[in-house]
Design a protein around this motif. Structure first.
Motif, PDB file in Angstrom:
ATOM      1  N   HIS A   7       0.460  -1.173  -0.147  1.00  0.00           N
ATOM      2  CA  HIS A   7      -0.602  -0.039  -0.264  1.00  0.00           C
ATOM      3  C   HIS A   7       0.748   1.393   0.143  1.00  0.00           C
ATOM      4  O   HIS A   7       1.692   1.365   0.760  1.00  0.00           O
ATOM      5  CB  HIS A   7      -1.157  -0.113   1.611  1.00  0.00           C
ATOM      6  N   GLY A  45       2.763  -2.237  -4.139  1.00  0.00           N
ATOM      7  CA  GLY A  45       1.363  -1.820  -4.527  1.00  0.00           C
ATOM      8  C   GLY A  45       0.983  -0.299  -4.411  1.00  0.00           C
ATOM      9  O   GLY A  45       1.481   0.662  -3.896  1.00  0.00           O
ATOM     10  N   ALA A  47      -2.215   2.289  -4.788  1.00  0.00           N
ATOM     11  CA  ALA A  47      -3.363   2.198  -4.367  1.00  0.00           C
ATOM     12  C   ALA A  47      -4.296   3.470  -5.230  1.00  0.00           C
ATOM     13  O   ALA A  47      -3.415   4.909  -5.547  1.00  0.00           O
ATOM     14  CB  ALA A  47      -3.639   2.907  -2.830  1.00  0.00           C
ATOM     15  N   THR A 103      -4.376  -0.910  -7.250  1.00  0.00           N
ATOM     16  CA  THR A 103      -5.409  -1.606  -6.439  1.00  0.00           C
ATOM     17  C   THR A 103      -6.114  -0.400  -5.568  1.00  0.00           C
ATOM     18  O   THR A 103      -5.901   1.036  -6.807  1.00  0.00           O
ATOM     19  CB  THR A 103      -4.306  -2.073  -4.592  1.00  0.00           C
ATOM     20  N   GLU A 105      -8.570   1.396  -3.334  1.00  0.00           N
ATOM     21  CA  GLU A 105      -9.085   2.375  -2.066  1.00  0.00           C
ATOM     22  C   GLU A 105     -10.289   2.288  -1.786  1.00  0.00           C
ATOM     23  O   GLU A 105     -10.271   3.692  -2.164  1.00  0.00           O
ATOM     24  CB  GLU A 105      -8.267   2.812  -1.587  1.00  0.00           C
ATOM     25  N   VAL A 125      -6.247  -3.645 -12.161  1.00  0.00           N
ATOM     26  CA  VAL A 125      -7.026  -3.541 -10.487  1.00  0.00           C
ATOM     27  C   VAL A 125      -7.031  -5.076 -10.065  1.00  0.00           C
ATOM     28  O   VAL A 125      -7.755  -5.898 -10.453  1.00  0.00           O
ATOM     29  CB  VAL A 125      -7.920  -3.111 -10.706  1.00  0.00           C
ATOM     30  N   ARG A 126      -5.872  -5.402  -9.162  1.00  0.00           N
ATOM     31  CA  ARG A 126      -5.469  -6.563  -8.656  1.00  0.00           C
ATOM     32  C   ARG A 126      -5.968  -6.722  -7.084  1.00  0.00           C
ATOM     33  O   ARG A 126      -6.230  -8.111  -6.600  1.00  0.00           O
ATOM     34  CB  ARG A 126      -4.867  -7.355  -8.641  1.00  0.00           C
ATOM     35  N   ALA A 127      -6.523  -6.049  -6.411  1.00  0.00           N
ATOM     36  CA  ALA A 127      -6.662  -5.611  -5.419  1.00  0.00           C
ATOM     37  C   ALA A 127      -7.519  -4.721  -4.718  1.00  0.00           C
ATOM     38  O   ALA A 127      -7.524  -3.280  -5.623  1.00  0.00           O
ATOM     39  CB  ALA A 127      -6.134  -5.757  -3.980  1.00  0.00           C
ATOM     40  N   VAL A 128      -9.269  -4.806  -4.217  1.00  0.00           N
ATOM     41  CA  VAL A 128     -10.173  -3.886  -3.924  1.00  0.00           C
ATOM     42  C   VAL A 128     -10.807  -3.844  -2.589  1.00  0.00           C
ATOM     43  O   VAL A 128     -11.108  -4.926  -1.507  1.00  0.00           O
ATOM     44  CB  VAL A 128     -10.672  -4.030  -4.872  1.00  0.00           C
ATOM     45  N   HIS A 161     -15.026 -10.628  -7.183  1.00  0.00           N
ATOM     46  CA  HIS A 161     -13.857 -10.923  -6.983  1.00  0.00           C
ATOM     47  C   HIS A 161     -13.159 -12.426  -6.755  1.00  0.00           C
ATOM     48  O   HIS A 161     -12.542 -12.713  -6.963  1.00  0.00           O
ATOM     49  CB  HIS A 161     -13.331  -9.706  -5.317  1.00  0.00           C
ATOM     50  N   ASP A 169     -10.155  -6.238  -0.149  1.00  0.00           N
ATOM     51  CA  ASP A 169      -9.713  -5.320   1.270  1.00  0.00           C
ATOM     52  C   ASP A 169      -9.961  -5.270   2.543  1.00  0.00           C
ATOM     53  O   ASP A 169     -11.379  -4.893   2.042  1.00  0.00           O
ATOM     54  CB  ASP A 169      -8.626  -4.306   0.888  1.00  0.00           C
ATOM     55  N   SER A 191      -4.569  -4.496   3.418  1.00  0.00           N
ATOM     56  CA  SER A 191      -3.622  -4.162   3.301  1.00  0.00           C
ATOM     57  C   SER A 191      -2.646  -3.638   3.885  1.00  0.00           C
ATOM     58  O   SER A 191      -1.297  -2.946   3.802  1.00  0.00           O
ATOM     59  CB  SER A 191      -3.614  -3.020   2.308  1.00  0.00           C
TER      60      SER A 191
END
Length: 308
Positions: A7, A45, A47, A103, A105, A125-128, A161, A169, A191
């Motif tokens: 992050h 990462g 954000a 990511t 946020e 985007v691979r993390a939310v 997801h 997240d 995160s």
């Protein structure tokens, strides 16, 4: 030692600067390329955070603008930076290359339109995180006293997801939303959060939350945000390590990672002023833990627990 930091807010600074900052070496960027290289950061990462004073449509365009700067300022001008679109891409990074993960946020930029989340996925985007700190159409955030859980739309997002191996997240969720995510998400993680038992801030996780996350195979990334470490006075690296110690006592030794929040913070941990001095934290951890355990905290725990 390969370090993964999941992050930072460099994209927000690049957006505010409207392309007038160099990602390569601008000293106002805690996570500029030279600083990542200086300390051996292997994966960073990035954000996408959109300011709360913008409308949903404005936040969508703000998010797209930040992805534009990610592509043009971070990637195009710095060939060492390689976007991670498949989790296996991390394994293929060469010496001197740094993986960059987009990511999101908070899902405020998508409004009530799941097609926009599809677009963000296509852009990498691979993390939310479902929220920032306030309620939206998906869930209640950490600052909401109502403590509601996921909405039906929020559950649709989590299902998306799960289907696409996107990390969900939990760092900015209220407790009700956290427990819903734990029920529905295949790939939950935090995160940038610390231990509420040591610092009673609503953004930190309670012991039972941390245990549930570990039991589900998720990773929890301790953060350098001073107000999440110690509410009293100046904060040093030993104060942050107390949170590592606490989470390890709960069974998290193979589930901890790093989530600095560099470029999103102005008050810094003494000795952790920017990404280039992350080795100060690693060296201090080595005084308390085995090299194998510290390698886990630095990045191997995340690699072991990521989606496959």
């Amino acid at each position: 030692m390969k370090i993964i930091d999941l992050h930072c807010d460099a994209l927000l600074k690049l957006w505010y600067a409207d392309g007038k900052k160099s990602y390569e070496n601008d000293e106002e960027l805690d996570t500029n390329k030279l600083r990542l290289l200086q300390c051996g950061i292997k994966v960073q990462g990035f954000a996408i955070y959109t300011p709360t004073n913008l409308s949903s449509e404005q936040r969508f365009h703000c998010a797209l603008d930040q992805i534009y700067y990610f592509q043009t300022e971070v990637l195009a001008k710095n060939p060492e930076m390689k976007q991670i679109k498949e989790w296996s891409d991390i394994d293929n990074l060469k010496d001197g290359e740094i993986g960059a993960i987009l990511t999101l946020e908070g899902v405020e930029p998508i409004g009530n339109d799941l097609k926009k989340l599809h677009l963000f996925y296509q852009l990498g985007v691979r993390a939310v995180g479902l929220t920032w700190n306030y309620a939206n159409l998906a869930a209640d955030g950490a600052d909401e006293t109502r403590n509601g859980g996921l909405t039906l739309f929020g559950k649709e997002i989590v299902n998306f997801h799960n289907e696409h191996k996107i990390l969900t997240d939990v760092s900015h969720l209220c407790e009700g939303s956290f427990w819903d995510v734990m029920e529905y998400a295949k790939y939950p993680f935090a995160s940038h959060s610390n231990a509420r038992a040591l610092c009673d801030h609503q953004r930190n996780l309670r012991d039972e939350q941390a245990k549930a996350l570990f039991e589900k195979g998720g990773t929890l990334h301790v953060t350098y945000v001073t107000m999440f470490i110690n509410e009293q006075g100046q904060v040093g690296i030993p104060d942050l390590i107390r949170h590592v110690d606490h989470f390890c006592s709960l069974g998290g030794v193979r589930h901890l990672g790093l989530g600095s929040d560099f470029d999103g913070i102005t008050t810094k941990v003494e000795g952790l002023e920017h990404a280039g001095v992350t080795y100060n934290l690693i060296n201090e951890l080595l005084k308390h833990y085995s090299e194998e355990q510290v390698r886990g905290f630095a990045g191997e725990n995340f690699l072991r627990n990521r989606p496959v």
